[in-house]
Design a protein around this motif. Structure first.
Motif, PDB file in Angstrom:
ATOM      1  N   GLY A 119       0.825  -1.206   0.000  1.00 14.16           N
ATOM      2  CA  GLY A 119       0.000   0.000   0.000  1.00 14.16           C
ATOM      3  C   GLY A 119       0.858   1.256   0.000  1.00 14.16           C
ATOM      4  N   VAL A 120       1.853   1.281   0.900  1.00 10.24           N
ATOM      5  CA  VAL A 120       2.757   2.435   0.973  1.00 10.24           C
ATOM      6  C   VAL A 120       3.474   2.625  -0.367  1.00 10.24           C
ATOM      7  N   TYR A 121       3.929   1.525  -0.931  1.00  8.97           N
ATOM      8  CA  TYR A 121       4.626   1.525  -2.228  1.00  8.97           C
ATOM      9  C   TYR A 121       3.777   2.239  -3.280  1.00  8.97           C
ATOM     10  N   LEU A 122       2.499   1.845  -3.359  1.00  7.99           N
ATOM     11  CA  LEU A 122       1.614   2.445  -4.365  1.00  7.99           C
ATOM     12  C   LEU A 122       1.325   3.917  -4.056  1.00  7.99           C
ATOM     13  N   VAL A 123       1.145   4.231  -2.783  1.00 12.76           N
ATOM     14  CA  VAL A 123       0.876   5.630  -2.419  1.00 12.76           C
ATOM     15  C   VAL A 123       2.049   6.517  -2.852  1.00 12.76           C
ATOM     16  N   VAL A 124       3.270   6.030  -2.581  1.00 19.65           N
ATOM     17  CA  VAL A 124       4.447   6.838  -2.924  1.00 19.65           C
ATOM     18  C   VAL A 124       4.559   7.001  -4.439  1.00 19.65           C
ATOM     19  N   ILE A 125       4.430   5.893  -5.180  1.00 22.07           N
ATOM     20  CA  ILE A 125       4.498   6.003  -6.640  1.00 22.07           C
ATOM     21  C   ILE A 125       3.450   6.988  -7.132  1.00 22.07           C
ATOM     22  N   GLY A 126       2.212   6.774  -6.689  1.00 26.20           N
ATOM     23  CA  GLY A 126       1.098   7.585  -7.189  1.00 26.20           C
ATOM     24  C   GLY A 126       1.282   9.060  -6.892  1.00 26.20           C
ATOM     25  N   SER A 127       1.617   9.376  -5.625  1.00 24.44           N
ATOM     26  CA  SER A 127       1.655  10.808  -5.304  1.00 24.44           C
ATOM     27  C   SER A 127       2.882  11.476  -5.922  1.00 24.44           C
ATOM     28  N   VAL A 128       4.037  10.798  -5.921  1.00 22.41           N
ATOM     29  CA  VAL A 128       5.222  11.412  -6.539  1.00 22.41           C
ATOM     30  C   VAL A 128       4.973  11.654  -8.028  1.00 22.41           C
ATOM     31  N   LEU A 129       4.397  10.654  -8.708  1.00 25.92           N
ATOM     32  CA  LEU A 129       4.174  10.824 -10.146  1.00 25.92           C
ATOM     33  C   LEU A 129       3.125  11.890 -10.435  1.00 25.92           C
ATOM     34  N   ALA A 130       2.103  11.969  -9.581  1.00 21.27           N
ATOM     35  CA  ALA A 130       1.095  13.011  -9.799  1.00 21.27           C
ATOM     36  C   ALA A 130       1.748  14.381  -9.781  1.00 21.27           C
ATOM     37  N   ILE A 131       2.681  14.586  -8.831  1.00 19.58           N
ATOM     38  CA  ILE A 131       3.374  15.881  -8.737  1.00 19.58           C
ATOM     39  C   ILE A 131       4.297  16.076  -9.942  1.00 19.58           C
ATOM     40  N   VAL A 132       5.091  15.026 -10.247  1.00 16.03           N
ATOM     41  CA  VAL A 132       6.069  15.152 -11.336  1.00 16.03           C
ATOM     42  C   VAL A 132       5.362  15.424 -12.663  1.00 16.03           C
ATOM     43  N   PHE A 133       4.304  14.681 -12.936  1.00 16.95           N
ATOM     44  CA  PHE A 133       3.592  14.869 -14.203  1.00 16.95           C
ATOM     45  C   PHE A 133       3.024  16.279 -14.282  1.00 16.95           C
ATOM     46  N   ALA A 134       2.442  16.718 -13.180  1.00 19.91           N
ATOM     47  CA  ALA A 134       1.845  18.063 -13.188  1.00 19.91           C
ATOM     48  C   ALA A 134       2.909  19.117 -13.485  1.00 19.91           C
ATOM     49  N   LEU A 135       4.097  18.945 -12.869  1.00 19.51           N
ATOM     50  CA  LEU A 135       5.163  19.927 -13.106  1.00 19.51           C
ATOM     51  C   LEU A 135       5.686  19.828 -14.532  1.00 19.51           C
ATOM     52  N   GLU A 136       5.860  18.595 -15.031  1.00 21.81           N
ATOM     53  CA  GLU A 136       6.394  18.407 -16.376  1.00 21.81           C
ATOM     54  C   GLU A 136       5.414  18.913 -17.427  1.00 21.81           C
TER      55      GLU A 136
END
Lengths: 139, 500
Positions: A119-136
């Protein structure tokens, strides 16, 4: 960014990093590693892919919305905590199942602790990518 | 027993996940949010009844005993705060049915709102300082999201100030936690209750106490650390700022009361002396700041600050009666303040402006709304027999009892100036004719929108009336809660002796 070297390298690097992230995740129970570190490694791999091929391509490769991934991860983590009710234990108590275990044999241990880590693994992937994609996307 | 303690925290987070996943499916999300809040209210009531019957209850997560594991603990004060959070949550969730536009819904308003409730309830129920920090973070991050959701320029402006000040507060909080752990070796609050007294160098303890005071002081917007609040609270949609106004700063006050009754009680003259001065200045600056404002929600924002002063006053006097007053005040204030913000939203919808000079004529258009404004507004000012009167009466009496005449005078003057602000709003928004349409052409809200906006306002106003007309049971309750705060032995015993 359009760089041939980066494009060629990411193809191998992404696969390796994703594999390594799963290794980190599973290793985490008794040794350094775990869901958080594993999630970060996986997110870095996919970020590399997004830089090399653009966020559109990266979103397509990911298939699901990163925020939905984070939410599913959160749900798994909560499920792991709630599973304690089956054993009648206090909230968050780890539940263990030993597959193939018997007399003197420990078997393969599967636990709600692992589910929590996933669960933690998925939360970290999801939230980091949401931020990175938004910035990119903005760039 | 452990499940009853966990439920008020876990329920909103589960609802948040569900709501986020269905956010694209029409109106499902907002109704799920309402249903979640109803369930939340139910478990909060169950928790409060249990604590009332059994005394302080505690649970160790994962069965790891205190002070090593994470402890959840509910005494009467914590449980009643959870209940009030649930009541406010339900009222705002219903209000949001009409107030939140589709765009903000798609961006995840309801999920962030539920996350905010999770953080708030977590902060009220945790028995561990580091865990308290984590819940503050959950709450603050959800509030960042809510504050800038939709991304109006004004919202971003307020958001930047809010984020910066809250990050400073968080860093101070974390630094203070680190130092406290360094000198005592524990962060379990019940354990700290005894451990802090055994530290050789009491000067360090006082220094850490003041650091906590500053960190929580920024969160609860006391003098002179309040300036982020009026800069931010009037910018987001009303369904956001109402829950901010009702709950967020009050979590800071809760943390102040918890820490300065349970842990830092060694040098009461010094620490609570500072708090007393802070309380007086907070009351005065808040109410004077409000007098200078000409917008509905800005006036209300400054009044949050002055009201925080009253609660801090109750803590600072540190007598049984004063703490009863503080608990009573918190309960009364959250209901009243959230309600006033909700009214301001309806007023803006009908008159088309938040500025006092550009609105008017509401009394003629809707006498019902005028009455529903009148109840919380004059309760805030402390008119008998509304709930604010009893709260102020307790605090003023408590300060007179210990001979603090000046602070009692400040509290009374602040009350009078509050009446001034409330009559200003009353006269400008409700009484005088609308400047443009001469009172005839105010926007009529569609029936369904009207219902979902006014029902929660009526509900909260009803609670204010109940507290006002029947203060006795609430007083008895606050008395028991205050006694638990003043004598934490039951709290400590529940935490260290609890094994389930």
């Amino acid at each position: 960014m359009n760089s041939l070297i980066l494009n060629a390298a990411t193809r191998i690097l992404v696969a390796l990093m994703l594999l390594f992230s799963v290794f980190m995740l599973l290793r985490g129970h008794n040794e350094p590693g775990g869901g958080f570190i594993g999630g970060l490694v996986a997110a870095i791999g996919l970020t590399l892919y997004a830089i090399g091929h653009g966020t559109r391509e990266a979103r397509r490769a990911l298939r699901a919305d990163p925020r939905a991934i984070a939410m599913v991860g959160l749900a798994l983590a909560i499920l792991a905590a709630v599973l304690a009710v089956i054993g009648g234990d206090p909230f968050f108590t780890g539940q263990w199942l030993f597959i193939g275990g018997g007399e003197g044999e420990k078997g393969l241990p599967i636990s709600s602790v692992l589910l929590f880590d996933i669960g933690v693994y998925l939360v970290v992937i999801g939230s980091v990518l949401a931020i990175v994609f938004a910035l990119e996307d903005e760039v | 027993m452990s499940w009853l303690l966990v439920a008020p925290i876990m329920l909103p987070i589960i609802v948040a996940i569900l709501v986020f996943l269905v956010r694209e499916k029409g109106g499902w999300g907002r109704w799920l949010s309402v249903v979640g809040c109803v369930l939340h209210l139910a478990v909060s009531i169950a928790l409060l009844l249990e604590v009332w019957k059994q005394g302080v209850i505690a649970a160790q997560m994962g069965g790891w005993p205190a002070p090593f594991g994470i402890t959840l603990v509910a005494d009467l004060f914590g449980a009643v705060m959870v209940l009030i959070a649930a009541i406010t949550g339900l009222a705002v969730a219903v209000y949001a049915l009409a107030d939140i536009d589709r765009r903000r819904e798609l961006l995840g308003y309801h999920a962030l709102f539920q996350c905010l409730l999770t953080g708030v309830c977590g902060a009220f129920l945790t028995g561990d300082l580091f865990n308290l920090y984590v819940w503050f973070e959950v709450m603050v991050i959800a509030s960042f999201g809510l504050l800038v959701l939709g991304g109006d320029k004004e919202q971003l402006d307020g958001g930047v100030k809010y984020v910066t000040l809250n990050l400073i507060s968080t860093v101070l909080f974390l630094a203070a936690i680190g130092m406290l752990y360094g000198v005592t070796g524990t962060l379990n609050m019940a354990d700290l209750h005894t451990a802090v007294g055994e530290v050789e160098n009491q000067g360090v303890v006082v220094m850490i106490a003041v650091l906590f005071m500053i960190a929580f002081g920024i969160k609860s917007a006391v003098f002179p650390l309040f300036f982020w609040l009026p800069a931010a609270y009037h910018t987001p949609p009303v369904a956001v700022s109402a829950v901010f106004a009702g709950l967020l700063t009050k979590v800071g006050v809760y943390a102040l009361i918890r820490v300065f009754t349970l842990i830092f009680t060694q040098d009461v003259d010094y620490t609570h002396g500072i708090l007393l001065a802070v309380a007086a200045f907070t009351m005065l600056t808040g109410v004077l700041g409000a007098a200078a404002q000409t917008e509905f929600r800005k006036i209300l924002s400054f009044h949050i600050i002055s009201q925080i002063g009253y609660m801090v006053l109750g803590l600072a006097l540190y007598t049984p009666l004063a703490l009863i007053g503080a608990v009573f005040y918190l309960v009364h204030h959250i209901i009243v303040k959230a309600n006033l913000f909700l009214v301001s939203g309806v007023a803006r919808r009908m008159t088309g402006s938040e500025s006092l000079s550009l609105s008017g004529g509401l009394y003629a258009a809707s006498p019902l709304l005028a009455i529903l404004f009148f109840i919380p507004a004059f309760s805030l000012a402390g008119f008998p027999p509304l709930s604010g009167f009893w709260a102020k009466y307790l605090l003023v009496k408590a300060s007179l009892d210990v001979g603090h005449y000046v602070i009692a005078a400040v509290a009374l003057v602040t009350g009078i100036l509050t009446v001034f602000s409330m009559t200003k709003i009353w006269a400008a928004v409700f009484w005088k004719p609308h400047p443009e349409t001469n009172g005839s052409g105010l926007v009529r809200l569609p029936r369904q929108e009207w219902l979902s906006l006014v029902l929660p306002i009526g509900f909260l106003a009803g609670l204010t009336l109940i507290i006002g007309f029947f203060p006795e049971p609430f007083y008895v309750f606050a008395e028991r809660a205050a006694n638990q705060l003043l004598d934490p032995s039951a709290y400590v015993a529940a935490v260290t002796g609890a094994d389930s």
